[in-house]
Design a protein around this motif. Structure first.
Motif, PDB file in Angstrom:
ATOM      1  N   ASP A  55     -10.849   9.895   7.118  1.00 45.36           N
ATOM      2  CA  ASP A  55     -11.603  11.125   6.919  1.00 45.36           C
ATOM      3  C   ASP A  55     -11.216  12.158   7.981  1.00 45.36           C
ATOM      4  OD1 ASP A  55     -13.320  12.902   5.857  1.00 45.36           O
ATOM      5  OD2 ASP A  55     -15.168  11.930   6.526  1.00 45.36           O
ATOM      6  N   PHE A  56     -11.560  13.406   7.697  1.00 45.26           N
ATOM      7  CA  PHE A  56     -11.325  14.460   8.672  1.00 45.26           C
ATOM      8  C   PHE A  56     -12.224  14.252   9.898  1.00 45.26           C
ATOM      9  CE2 PHE A  56     -10.250  16.240   4.554  1.00 45.26           C
ATOM     10  CZ  PHE A  56      -8.998  16.760   4.796  1.00 45.26           C
TER      11      PHE A  56
ATOM     12  N   PHE B 162     -14.231  15.985  13.132  1.00 44.72           N
ATOM     13  CA  PHE B 162     -14.829  17.198  13.687  1.00 44.72           C
ATOM     14  C   PHE B 162     -15.291  16.876  15.103  1.00 44.72           C
ATOM     15  CE2 PHE B 162     -18.224  20.197  14.566  1.00 44.72           C
ATOM     16  CZ  PHE B 162     -17.716  21.387  14.080  1.00 44.72           C
TER      17      PHE B 162
ATOM     18  N   PRO C  83     -22.018  18.466  12.026  1.00 46.65           N
ATOM     19  CA  PRO C  83     -21.121  18.081  10.920  1.00 46.65           C
ATOM     20  C   PRO C  83     -21.798  17.092   9.982  1.00 46.65           C
ATOM     21  CG  PRO C  83     -20.494  16.932  12.921  1.00 46.65           C
ATOM     22  CD  PRO C  83     -21.571  17.901  13.319  1.00 46.65           C
ATOM     23  N   PRO C  84     -21.355  17.023   8.742  1.00 47.18           N
ATOM     24  CA  PRO C  84     -21.918  16.049   7.796  1.00 47.18           C
ATOM     25  C   PRO C  84     -21.433  14.641   8.122  1.00 47.18           C
ATOM     26  CG  PRO C  84     -20.119  17.246   6.784  1.00 47.18           C
ATOM     27  CD  PRO C  84     -20.342  17.884   8.116  1.00 47.18           C
TER      28      PRO C  84
ATOM     29  N   SER D 285     -19.730  12.730   6.326  1.00 45.20           N
ATOM     30  CA  SER D 285     -18.349  12.590   5.861  1.00 45.20           C
ATOM     31  C   SER D 285     -17.908  13.910   5.267  1.00 45.20           C
ATOM     32  CB  SER D 285     -18.224  11.469   4.822  1.00 45.20           C
ATOM     33  OG  SER D 285     -18.994  11.759   3.680  1.00 45.20           O
ATOM     34  N   PHE D 286     -16.621  14.182   5.396  1.00 44.32           N
ATOM     35  CA  PHE D 286     -16.046  15.404   4.837  1.00 44.32           C
ATOM     36  C   PHE D 286     -15.378  15.150   3.493  1.00 44.32           C
ATOM     37  CE2 PHE D 286     -16.318  16.421   9.323  1.00 44.32           C
ATOM     38  CZ  PHE D 286     -16.770  17.729   9.311  1.00 44.32           C
ATOM     39  N   SER D 287     -14.726  14.045   3.353  1.00 43.47           N
ATOM     40  CA  SER D 287     -14.000  13.725   2.127  1.00 43.47           C
ATOM     41  C   SER D 287     -14.713  12.601   1.398  1.00 43.47           C
ATOM     42  CB  SER D 287     -12.560  13.310   2.446  1.00 43.47           C
ATOM     43  OG  SER D 287     -11.874  12.932   1.280  1.00 43.47           O
ATOM     44  N   HIS D 288     -14.868  12.772   0.076  1.00 41.52           N
ATOM     45  CA  HIS D 288     -15.548  11.754  -0.732  1.00 41.52           C
ATOM     46  C   HIS D 288     -14.603  10.669  -1.231  1.00 41.52           C
ATOM     47  CE1 HIS D 288     -19.302  13.995  -0.799  1.00 41.52           C
ATOM     48  NE2 HIS D 288     -18.599  15.090  -1.070  1.00 41.52           N
TER      49      HIS D 288
END
Length: 646
Positions: free
Chosen positions: A155-156, A158, A200-201, A203-206
């Protein structure tokens, strides 16, 4: 003796210890085993890999084990049937001597003493195997029955090192200490507008599966050498640029010559030069044409194909306004004289019924293949000219376009509206007789109506639209008796509370068809941009009539006077039904939009069909269950109802 030879030919058997081993293919280059174990969540992660709750339970890999808020990467657990071998080679001393010689080993490296504590690379191990043939030992350690591989994308990331909230959360919540949790609080102050802490959330990518874009070189792009000797790439199938002037309706001065970037005519292909000469001869007859009119007067298919490039050398095109999509000769401004009103254009939405003409007949597309109307023209007969640009009101209706010029309309009732008594010109030419008093405007409405009154155009467009619908749906001419009451409407409509009373009919004496046509006339008037602009400006009846009516007189010289302001209006849902559609001149953009709309419509229909099928199947199942329930006894019915409710 034979038995001994048979035993020598048989491969030896080696016992495999009953030890179950799990293989983990780490995506990183392992230089420190302890850190590699930490990325697998330490002893807890290793024990979960060795004793998973399920056979396909994935392993978790944390690339930043020091950050408890980093998202782990999941592995793919798959069964395997491999054997782990232990290969023992002689210890490497670090001393060297020349290969093939009997000289003693010399020049022992200082690192040789500590070489045993370092992890040797695969290259060094293979070199040891080759140098120690017959001196190494191979031992089976155990069977590898499951392998974990990491093929997904991480995942990205942050960075939260400068986030006060994240640092406080990491300090008070993540240690799972109750005393620290009690000291955790949130900043409930309002009105923060600068330096706001962005959390930040999780996760960025699902998804972690990479998408295969399948990039490849365009087969039509080739390499070439330009005049300076540099290697460049060119697209061998790139469409030729069209340099036609496309001007707005309020351009101060119309173009008087081709663009400066147009290639000289003498450098063009012979067919294109012939097409330019033929189009210039047609413009010598009249100063404005529709594209269909020019195409129908060209003799060969090659000339029709070159027409879109020849127009740039002869005239220009209005993007919008009363002369929208009309090809006008250079230097002629139709806004300067009422005589040019015969070149105003009418455009309608024509929906085709046949799929093969959906692109040409319904969308106004221009392609290299002949259109349906062109296919019927015999190019071998001298002087053969198509007439699809002429609207007669009689079947069959040409399907190769949707725009007509006023001078190309031959329907008697429409010419009676557009050219009152004494003012009807010959087909395709300007009129010579003056129009009746108070029939035309004193100034040109460059936005929509041109030199005609809004009532005149509303009547003509409504009747012409009704005739087109009748020709399309019933393939017969419309009954002119339906339009008798519409012809009595005035030629001008003022902006006031009582302006629409002159455009209404008595419902007790008028038929439903006549009432429908009267409604369309009013909607066309109110949907015009000039009407909306005057309504928003609050102009009174006398002011509007002073602008709209004029006595018969000499042509007005010079371009129309404008105050430099453009009328801005909002869309009217009631009038949008009867409004014309976008310009035909902007081909490429419109073609892409229509293709996207068709694809979206097809996808929506497919989804709706799938939903309907599922609903029908569900209804059939429910009906079958109801029949079965009715045949069972009352106790069983109550039990089933209770289960259904639960």
């Amino acid at each position: 003796m034979a038995e001994r030879r048979g035993r020598e030919r048989t491969a030896p058997f080696y016992p495999i210890p009953p030890r179950e081993i799990v293989s983990v293919e780490h995506p990183a280059v392992i230089k420190n085993v302890d850190k590699a174990i930490d990325t697998l969540q330490g002893n807890f992660g290793i024990s979960r890999i060795l004793n998973p709750p399920r056979a396909d339970t994935p392993a978790s890999l944390v690339l930043r084990p020091e950050d408890a808020m980093s998202r782990p990467l999941q592995s793919t657990s798959s069964p395997s049937n491999n054997i782990l071998l232990k290969v023992t080679v002689p210890k490497w001393t670090g001393r060297k001597r020349k290969r093939g010689s009997d000289e003693p080993f010399t020049a022992a490296y200082p690192a040789a003493e500590t070489a045993g504590a370092q992890r040797r690379s695969a290259k060094d191990l293979l070199r040891s195997l080759r140098d120690n043939v017959g001196k190494y030992q191979v031992e089976a350690v155990g069977r590898v029955d499951r392998t974990h591989v990491f093929r997904g994308m991480p995942d990205f990331v942050f960075s939260t090192t400068a986030s006060p909230f994240t640092n406080k959360f990491r300090e008070h919540i993540l240690p799972f200490d109750y005393e620290k949790m009690k000291t955790f609080d949130l900043d409930l102050s309002k009105g923060a507008v600068s330096n706001v802490d962005i959390v930040p959330p999780p996760s960025f990518s699902h998804g972690d599966v990479p998408f295969h874009y399948i990039y490849r070189q365009n087969p039509t792009v080739k390499q070439s050498v330009d005049t300076s000797g540099k290697v460049t790439t060119i697209n061998t199938q790139q469409a030729a640029k069209v340099f036609t002037h496309l001007v707005p309706y309020d351009i101060p001065v119309v173009p008087s010559k081709p663009r400066d970037n147009c290639p000289p005519i003498e450098t063009l292909e012979r067919t294109l030069q012939e097409t330019i000469a033929a189009v210039e001869a047609l413009f010598a007859q009249r100063p404005a044409w529709t594209r269909r009119g020019l195409r129908n007067n060209l003799k060969t298919v090659d000339q029709r194909y070159c027409l879109r490039h020849a127009v740039a050398y002869v005239g220009y095109i209005f993007r919008s306004g009363p002369w929208r999509d009309a090809i006008i000769k250079f230097g002629h401004d139709p806004r300067t004289s009422p005589d040019y009103r015969v070149y105003q254009t009418f455009m309608f939405r024509i929906l085709p019924r046949e799929p093969e003409v959906a692109r040409d007949g319904g969308g106004g597309r221009r392609h290299t293949l002949p259109r349906p109307a062109e296919a019927s023209i015999d190019t071998s007969v001298p002087g053969e000219v198509g007439t699809s640009h002429v609207f007669t009101g009689q079947p069959p209706l040409p399907r190769d376009g949707r725009m007509w010029m006023v001078c190309d309309i031959t329907d008697p009732i429409l010419r009676r509206i557009l050219f009152p008594e004494g003012g009807q010109p010959e087909l395709g030419h300007t009129h010579t007789n003056p129009p009746p008093p108070n029939f035309l405007r004193s100034t040109c409405d460059i936005i929509c109506d041109g030199w005609y009154g809004n009532g005149t155009l509303a009547k003509a467009k409504t009747i012409m639209r009704a005739k087109i619908q009748t020709l399309l749906q019933e393939d017969r001419p419309a009954d002119d008796a339906e339009f008798v009451r519409i012809l009595a409407f005035p030629d001008h409509a003022a902006v006031d509370d009582n302006s629409m009373q002159d455009f209404t009919l008595d419902p007790e004496t008028a038929t439903s068809r006549e009432m429908q046509l009267a409604t369309e006339v009013r909607a066309t008037i109110k949907g015009a941009p000039s009407w909306r602009g005057m309504v928003s400006a609050g102009m009174d009846r006398e002011h509007v009539r002073a602008l709209e009516t004029v006595e018969s007189g000499p042509p007005i010289e010079g371009p129309p006077v404008s105050d430099g302001k453009r009328v801005k209006w909002e869309e009217d849902p009631a009038a949008e039904k009867y409004a014309e559609i976008v310009s035909e001149g902007e081909e490429e953009a419109r073609e892409r939009e229509e293709m996207m709309e068709e694809a979206a419509a097809a996808a929506a229909e497919a989804v709706e069909a799938r939903v309907r099928e599922r609903e029908e199947a569900a209804n059939e199942e429910e009906e079958a269950e109801d029949v079965e329930r009715s045949e069972e006894d009352e106790d069983e019915d109550e039990d089933e109802d209770a289960d259904d409710e639960y």
